[in-house]
Design a protein around this motif. Structure first.
Motif, PDB file in Angstrom:
ATOM      1  N   LYS A 147      34.200  49.716  30.439  1.00  0.00           N
ATOM      2  CA  LYS A 147      33.589  48.872  29.429  1.00  0.00           C
ATOM      3  C   LYS A 147      34.639  47.957  28.554  1.00  0.00           C
ATOM      4  O   LYS A 147      34.442  47.120  28.326  1.00  0.00           O
ATOM      5  N   ARG A 148      35.675  48.716  28.258  1.00  0.00           N
ATOM      6  CA  ARG A 148      36.834  48.288  27.404  1.00  0.00           C
ATOM      7  C   ARG A 148      37.462  47.276  28.329  1.00  0.00           C
ATOM      8  O   ARG A 148      37.905  45.965  27.747  1.00  0.00           O
ATOM      9  N   PHE A 149      37.531  47.322  29.800  1.00  0.00           N
ATOM     10  CA  PHE A 149      38.576  46.129  30.573  1.00  0.00           C
ATOM     11  C   PHE A 149      37.378  45.331  30.538  1.00  0.00           C
ATOM     12  O   PHE A 149      37.818  43.881  30.610  1.00  0.00           O
ATOM     13  N   HIS A 150      35.995  45.370  30.507  1.00  0.00           N
ATOM     14  CA  HIS A 150      35.113  44.291  30.664  1.00  0.00           C
ATOM     15  C   HIS A 150      35.252  43.475  29.507  1.00  0.00           C
ATOM     16  O   HIS A 150      35.385  42.191  29.437  1.00  0.00           O
ATOM     17  N   ARG A 151      35.306  44.016  28.328  1.00  0.00           N
ATOM     18  CA  ARG A 151      35.277  43.379  26.927  1.00  0.00           C
ATOM     19  C   ARG A 151      36.822  42.520  26.742  1.00  0.00           C
ATOM     20  O   ARG A 151      36.848  41.554  26.140  1.00  0.00           O
ATOM     21  N   PHE A 152      37.783  43.155  27.222  1.00  0.00           N
ATOM     22  CA  PHE A 152      39.125  42.441  27.249  1.00  0.00           C
ATOM     23  C   PHE A 152      39.322  41.591  28.286  1.00  0.00           C
ATOM     24  O   PHE A 152      40.202  40.797  28.348  1.00  0.00           O
ATOM     25  N   GLY A 153      38.261  41.415  29.304  1.00  0.00           N
ATOM     26  CA  GLY A 153      38.455  40.427  30.296  1.00  0.00           C
ATOM     27  C   GLY A 153      39.516  40.681  31.210  1.00  0.00           C
ATOM     28  O   GLY A 153      40.407  39.698  31.511  1.00  0.00           O
ATOM     29  N   ARG A 154      39.809  41.668  31.810  1.00  0.00           N
ATOM     30  CA  ARG A 154      40.934  42.081  32.750  1.00  0.00           C
ATOM     31  C   ARG A 154      40.716  41.603  34.083  1.00  0.00           C
ATOM     32  O   ARG A 154      39.292  41.700  34.490  1.00  0.00           O
ATOM     33  N   ASP A 155      41.503  40.972  34.871  1.00  0.00           N
ATOM     34  CA  ASP A 155      41.396  40.292  35.848  1.00  0.00           C
ATOM     35  C   ASP A 155      41.851  41.079  37.223  1.00  0.00           C
ATOM     36  O   ASP A 155      41.310  40.804  38.288  1.00  0.00           O
ATOM     37  N   LEU A 156      42.470  42.205  37.189  1.00  0.00           N
ATOM     38  CA  LEU A 156      42.951  42.930  38.186  1.00  0.00           C
ATOM     39  C   LEU A 156      43.057  44.530  37.867  1.00  0.00           C
ATOM     40  O   LEU A 156      43.367  44.847  36.811  1.00  0.00           O
ATOM     41  N   LEU A 157      41.987  44.917  38.735  1.00  0.00           N
ATOM     42  CA  LEU A 157      41.786  46.710  38.647  1.00  0.00           C
ATOM     43  C   LEU A 157      42.562  47.212  39.695  1.00  0.00           C
ATOM     44  O   LEU A 157      42.692  47.194  40.883  1.00  0.00           O
TER      45      LEU A 157
END
Lengths: 331, 417
Positions: B145-155
């Motif tokens: 959820k946090r990554f989605h919120r911060f808009g990360r492009d590489l997991l």
């Protein structure tokens, strides 16, 4: 090997203890002691024993006096003792290393809280003290051109030669080629003449991270620059650099004393500033000072500036961080 | 690189033998001690003393943490409060497994109408399956959820086992590389990351895995310098990416939860150390007492046991404490005489090793002085990753990591960002 005797994490650590660093130092210093032993004879070893023993005795005495625990595993007083030996002339009577050792540990190190808390380099303080007491004896080097070894217990012969450092001080060109000086067969303090061996020791210490190359490099560069700009011998600047760097205790100090982690700055920028200032100050003391060697005195003066240099560098970093922060807030 | 130029820490690996052997399954022998994080109040618990639970039945529904699912059929004997070295003070359920051999087939408890192909559905599964990242102990759905919120492009799915001994995640990956990739793809979808990669400490070590050879373009090598994620993250950031990481075991658990409907009830733990006769990677049920793991691998008596990771792990006194999802290893080392700590000698190794260019000695010095500490003086303390490299290299044996974290706290309290 991995150690695990710690109370806080990480519980597995490499053996990078103070003791291991000091063992590296001692190993290197003992290796360095071999050449003067071959050259001057066993008297050098006896001097070393006296010097180390007096340092350790002073440490024990202080611990008894102050009712503190003794931690000999750190071995730092042995290192101090060996460095003092290296800075003494070969024929000096034994009272000098003993006095220097006791002064170094009992006055310059232990009262401040021992290893890690001493503001001044103990070996430099000890040698400087003895130099002030008996300057004439400290710069009298035995004449070894006749061959043979120095007597162990008798007072050494009066015959003495002047060192290249003394020649430079009087404005003459030393009576030997720089290339010959690399091997250490010339008059000077016990452990400071074997330039090549010292250089090898330096590489070992840098690789083992027992000494920081930034200090040595900046010290030597600054001294070389000074020698090139204000030469004392007639000839090209390069000649001046070669003689100045190899004569006397300068090169030894660059590797073994300037790099003392306790009394040198901890920031990288601070190390470079400290090294450069020490180099220049050493050269100034050599040229205008009373004695032919100035490194110990230069170091003691800069040791006092150590916290100031670190503080300055850290304040500069803090200022940079604050500016970065405010820029980010604006933009 | 020359040793005196490089940042970070190279550690002895000591895992060649561990990686040669397959992961061993360890079935729980007796009672399980299931930690129920986030379920201090009875309202967050779905069971009480004496309740009978079926396999994969949720035991808790906490607000702030992932729920815990029962790994076996059994009865809750007791609810007990324990102090776990990794979780802190937690309520635990003592679960007595049923002795009947034939268990009822369980399934993940999901609400009706959850579409597991949509990002929200994947998040719901990650939450219901109680998946916890093995590297930091944070619930997977929180992280996504946090990554989605911060808009990360590489997991990145990380298998960064560059520390001594630990290789549980790598062993799990060797068994099921395609499951990890599929799980990572699902996670990337859930958090809206465009790309995904598998970050490994050393590609050379994984040469024998066919999947790795075929999917070379999906791999990122971080190197064996601890903390390797910090190094890799810096490199990826320099390339214009915003990388984030999730653990390999969490990825595999996510895949299994979505495709097979099984929650995360097991984890791969490395049991090793000088005092362990047969070091191994064990797949154990979460909640198994540590004693069973150590007995399985033949641990000598009179050992110092610590769990978590070699660098940031904690000492364990009580071996009845359970394995948790973030227990990456259990290490038994001999009791050595306590090592004397000296005053700081100013060697600067802590600053040289720090991946964030913090000056640990400076912070330590500032805090040692006592009295009021000016937060402005605590240079870069807020960047600390808690990797403990500074403590590890200190020749004086000072706990610099602790000092840096204390400094970071002072800074945080003063409202520094």
């Amino acid at each position: 090997m991995i150690l695990s005797g710690f109370r806080n994490p990480p519980f597995l650590r490499r053996v990078e203890s103070v003791g291991a660093m000091m063992r590296d130092m001692i190993f290197v210093l003992l290796a360095l002691l071999m050449i003067p032993t071959l050259y001057y004879g066993p008297r050098v070893l006896v001097t070393a024993v006296f010097s180390v023993a007096s340092c350790m005795a002073a440490e024990i005495l202080f611990a008894l006096f102050a009712r503190k625990d003794i931690h000999f595993t750190e071995l730092s007083s042995a290192v101090t003792g060996l460095i003092i030996t290296m800075l003494m002339p070969a024929g000096i009577s034994y009272w000098a290393p003993v006095t220097a050792g006791i002064f170094a540990v009992f006055v310059a190190k232990a009262p401040f809280g021992g290893l890690g808390r001493n503001p001044f380099n103990p070996a430099a303080a000890g040698v400087a003290f003895v130099t002030l007491l008996r300057p004439a004896e400290m710069f009298q080097y035995p004449d070894m051109s006749a061959g043979g070894f120095l007597p162990i217990f008798a007072e050494t012969a009066d015959a003495s030669v002047s060192s290249p450092a003394a020649a430079l001080r009087s404005g003459f060109r030393p009576g030997m080629y720089p290339l010959d000086m690399l091997w250490g067969q010339y008059a000077g303090p016990i452990g400071t003449t074997g330039i090549l061996v010292i250089a090898a020791c330096a590489l070992f210490l840098f690789a083992r991270r027992a000494a920081d190359w930034k200090l040595t490099a900046s010290f030597l560069l600054a001294a070389a620059l000074y020698a090139a700009v204000f030469p004392r011998v007639i000839g090209s600047p390069l000649t001046s650099i070669k003689y100045e760097l190899m004569a006397g205790s300068l090169f030894f100090c660059a590797v073994f004393m300037v790099t003392d982690p306790v009394t040198s700055p901890r920031t990288s920028v601070g190390k470079i500033i400290y090294g450069a200032l020490a180099g220049i100050l050493t050269m100034i003391l050599r040229e205008f000072g009373r004695f032919e060697q100035g490194a110990c005195f230069a170091l003691l003066i800069l040791n006092a500036c150590r916290p100031l240099i670190d503080r300055g560098v850290c304040s500069w970093m803090i200022w940079k961080e604050a500016r970065h922060e405010s820029n980010e807030r604006k933009g | 690189m020359f040793p005196f130029f490089s940042r970070g820490l190279r550690m002895e690996q000591k895992k060649r033998k561990l990686l040669m052997e397959p992961v061993r399954e360890l079935l729980p022998q007796g009672q399980l001690l299931l930690p129920l994080p986030g379920a201090v109040h009875a309202g967050a618990r779905l069971v009480k003393e004496g309740s009978t639970v079926t396999k994969y039945e949720p035991l808790t529904c906490p607000q702030t943490h992932a729920p815990v699912n029962s790994p076996v059929n059994g009865t809750i004997r007791e609810l007990r409060s324990i102090t776990h070295p990794l979780l802190g003070e937690t309520v635990c359920a003592v679960l007595e497994p049923e002795t009947a051999k034939k268990g009822r087939a369980g399934k993940l408890h999901l609400e009706e109408g959850v579409d597991t192909s949509a990002p929200e559905g994947i998040l719901a599964v990650a939450q219901a399956a109680g998946i916890v990242d093995e590297y930091d102990g944070v619930p997977l759905y929180h992280k996504l959820k946090r990554f989605h919120r911060f808009g990360r492009d590489l997991l990145c799915g990380v298998i960064l086992d560059e520390e001594t001994y630990v290789c549980g995640s790598e062993a799990a990956f060797r068994e099921a590389p395609e499951e990890l990739a599929a799980g990572l793809e699902l996670a990337a979808k859930a958090c809206g990351a465009e790309e995904w990669r598998i970050a490994v400490a050393s590609l050379k070590r994984l040469q024998g895995v066919d999947w790795v050879r075929e999917h070379r373009e999906k791999m990122e090598e971080a190197g064996l310098v601890y903390p390797s994620w910090a190094m890799l993250e810096k490199r990826l950031r320099a390339a214009g990416k915003t990388p984030e990481r999730i653990g390999a075991q969490a990825c595999i658990a996510l895949y299994r939860a979505v495709k097979k409907g099984t929650p995360q009830v097991k984890t791969v733990v490395t049991v090793a150390g000088e005092q362990v006769k047969q070091p191994a990677n064990l797949r154990v049920v979460i909640g198994t007492p540590l004693r069973e793991l150590l007995d399985e691998c033949g641990c000598l008596p009179e050992s110092r046991i610590f769990v978590g990771s070699p660098m940031t792990g904690k000492l364990v006194e009580d071996l009845e404490l359970p394995v948790t999802a973030d227990t990456r290893c259990v290490i038994a080392s001999p009791h050595t005489r306590e090592i004397h700590t000296y005053a700081c000698i100013g060697c600067g190794r802590c600053a040289a090793v720090c991946p964030e260019k913090i000056l640990p000695w400076y912070l330590y010095e500032n805090l040692q002085r006592g009295g009021y500490t000016d937060p402005e003086q605590l240079l870069r303390a807020q960047n600390c990753r808690g990797c403990n490299s500074c403590s590890a290299v200190c020749p004086s044996g000072i706990s610099l990591g602790k000092a840096v974290r204390a400094a970071a706290e002072v800074r945080e309290r003063s409202g520094w960002e």
